[in-house]
Design a protein around this motif. Structure first.
Motif, short mmCIF file in Angstrom:
data_model
loop_
_atom_site.label_atom_id
_atom_site.label_comp_id
_atom_site.label_asym_id
_atom_site.label_seq_id
_atom_site.Cartn_x
_atom_site.Cartn_y
_atom_site.Cartn_z
N UNK A 1 0.82 -1.21 0.00
CA UNK A 1 0.00 0.00 0.00
C UNK A 1 0.85 1.26 0.00
N UNK A 2 2.15 1.11 0.22
CA UNK A 2 3.02 2.28 0.26
C UNK A 2 3.11 2.91 1.64
N UNK A 3 2.95 2.08 2.68
CA UNK A 3 2.94 2.59 4.05
C UNK A 3 4.27 3.25 4.43
N UNK A 4 5.38 2.67 3.97
CA UNK A 4 6.69 3.20 4.35
C UNK A 4 6.91 4.59 3.75
N UNK A 5 6.60 4.74 2.46
CA UNK A 5 6.73 6.06 1.82
C UNK A 5 5.78 7.07 2.47
N UNK A 6 4.56 6.62 2.74
CA UNK A 6 3.59 7.51 3.39
C UNK A 6 4.13 7.98 4.73
N UNK A 7 4.67 7.06 5.53
CA UNK A 7 5.18 7.41 6.86
C UNK A 7 6.29 8.44 6.77
N UNK A 8 7.17 8.26 5.79
CA UNK A 8 8.28 9.21 5.61
C UNK A 8 7.77 10.58 5.18
N UNK A 9 6.79 10.60 4.30
CA UNK A 9 6.25 11.89 3.84
C UNK A 9 5.46 12.58 4.94
#
Length: 550
Positions: free
Chosen positions: A293-301
């Protein structure tokens, strides 16, 4: 003619259908659930398929994903025919999964959608299924199909990209249409279903995934519906509701703007989430969502936006709270479930969080995955947070109330992240969010971990089962949902996914799944120029080039 089925040989007259084979040998009685599709020499085939030479045959009942898809697609066809009988002025679009079924948006100005209206549709469906009407398939040349759909720009647009020379048109009680996928032979295969009025439309319910002989339970999901509706409205705003419009944008070069709009929309949503966290002074940010789902990128952003708002967020990994491996009791098959909440030291996790938000220093644990035990904390530097330091926690159990049961809800902000695509092929053929996540996962696993597409597909059912048990059941607990879908992503991923799937040989157990996805991706034009996709995009987590995720 010889048919090999379950290791035994059966005689069958040449030209017989698979359905006739099932009836001749009374095979349905061997199955607990209804058979809706067959695998012939490792290719999915409808039960109406005629066999002309020796073949290996496998039969699938609705406990399998492929067979259930056939059932639900056929049920959708019955629903559309029933709707036409109730009102030939109604305009319907089958949009997405919701409340354990399919959400169908119905528009009719002169006749508002009411319980009585829905009841009339159900009664017509019952007449159709009780009558056992045949669902027949005819093959048209692509040019003939274009003539048939000359007044439907979306289907015309799709037909331009078909690699097959023939197009399957299905007929039920005089109503003809094209569907992406196979159908059952007749309507008497469809015994388990219901429809429910929901959010101004109808939810079409079929057999339960876990107990296919029972009707699935209607589950009210207002947050999920809201995020889908928002995505649909935004797709209309930029005029990309279906694959047809996206392909046009790729052809005429306007996709560069579409990429920028989509990325700006994501940034706007992340900024809004950050503003709420700051406004309400939330201390613990819990992020959960299904695989890819892109959780890691979301968390960083999100972290970047919080810093821009003068916060100093820290992250805590739930992986460090695993119990010692020897305390994780294997199940009856000898496997340890590392995705279960019981695999975590929840008491220690709550204790540490409570101490941190109360202003105390805490020596956070570090788990050693080699030894399967927690490391000695003698040399661990204590952690202490200030008033301006929210804690970001990402993990599959983030929305499960039991994970942080000792922490007041006033401190917590729960975020559900998932790829909830707003795009569809046309009005009756929606795009599966699970398929898009699988495509993302295959590409990432190959480029980042060197896995083949088969290796990823081999673990996908297990991943999905874990999601059903640990994530989806808690998604409505979220304070907010973030839709990580990017409206252009299927065109951007096309050139990555197709070569990986084409490597799968015809004798592979994943060949039919690869073939199904390839049939789906053929409808999208490829975006070859990626220069407008920023290195902070969630999509970069999968196709490469991310500055946020290794």
């Amino acid at each position: 003619m010889n048919i090999k089925y379950k290791g035994k040989n059966y005689s069958l007259e040449q030209g017989s259908t698979i359905e006739e084979f099932i009836k001749k040998y009374d095979i349905q009685k061997e199955y607990k659930y209804i058979i809706t599709i067959a695998v012939v020499d490792n290719n999915l085939k409808e039960l109406t398929t005629h066999l002309y030479e020796d073949a290996n045959v496998e039969l699938l009942d609705i406990s399998s994903k492929d067979a259930r898809s056939v059932y639900m697609r056929s049920l959708s066809f019955v629903f559309l025919v029933a709707l036409r009988k109730v009102s030939d002025k109604a305009v319907c679009k089958i949009e997405h999964s919701l409340s354990n079924g399919f959400f169908c948006d119905i528009e009719e100005k002169s006749n508002p959608i009411s319980r009585h209206y829905v009841s009339n549709i159900y009664e017509e469906m019952k007449k159709i299924t009780d009558a056992g009407l045949p669902i027949t398939r005819s093959e048209l040349d692509v040019e003939d199909a274009k003539e048939f759909y000359k007044n439907d720009i979306h289907k015309l647009g799709l037909l331009d990209y078909r690699k097959d020379e023939k197009v399957n048109i299905y007929d039920l009680d005089g109503y003809k249409n094209y569907f992406y996928g196979y159908m059952v032979p007749s309507t008497d295969y469809l015994k388990i279903y219901n429809i429910r009025l929901c959010n101004g439309g109808v939810v079409l319910l079929g057999p339960d995934v876990n107990n296919p002989d029972k009707l699935t339970e209607f589950k009210h999901e207002p947050r999920l519906f809201s995020i889908y509706s928002e995505a649909k409205d935004w797709a209309k705003t930029i005029n990309i509701p279906t694959a047809f419009e996206l392909n046009n944008a790729v052809k005429n070069g306007s996709y560069h703007d579409i990429i920028r709009y989509a990325e700006a929309y994501h940034e706007k949503k992340i900024c809004e989430i950050s503003d709420v966290i700051c406004r309400d002074n939330k201390k613990i940010i819990l992020i959960a969502g299904p695989s890819s789902s892109g959780k890691t990128s979301f968390s960083q952003r999100l972290k970047i936006q919080l810093i821009a708002s003068k916060k100093r967020p820290i992250s805590i990994s739930m992986d460090n709270y695993f119990i010692d491996r020897d305390k994780n009791i294997p199940d009856k098959n000898g496997k340890r479930d590392f995705e279960s909440l019981k695999a975590l030291d929840v008491e220690k996790f709550n204790e540490d969080l409570d101490m941190l938000i109360s202003g105390y220093e805490v020596k956070l644990p570090v788990y050693d995955f080699i030894t399967g035990k927690r490391k000695d904390d003698t040399d661990t530097i204590p952690t202490k947070i200030g008033e301006d330091q929210p804690i970001i926690i990402e993990g599959i159990h983030g929305l499960n109330p039991a994970l942080t049961e000792a922490i007041s809800s006033a401190y917590k902000y729960k975020i559900y992240v998932s790829e909830l695509t707003q795009l569809s092929l046309d009005e009756y053929n929606s795009i599966s969010t699970t398929d898009v996540r699988l495509i993302r996962r295959i590409i990432r696993d190959n480029s980042h971990r060197g896995y083949s597409a088969e290796a990823t597909m081999d673990m996908w059912d297990s991943v999905n089962e874990g999601e059903r048990k640990n994530i989806f059941v808690f998604q409505e607990n979220a304070d907010i949902m973030f839709n990580s879908a990017l409206i252009y992503e299927l065109s951007a991923m096309k050139k990555y996914i197709e070569p990986l799937l084409e490597e799968i040989s015809p004798d592979s157990p994943y060949y039919k799944e690869a073939k199904r996805i390839l049939k789906f991706t053929q409808y999208f034009l490829s975006i070859d120029d990626e220069s407008d996709i920023p290195n902070t995009s969630i999509l970069r987590e999968f196709i490469g080039g991310s500055k946020l995720v290794d």
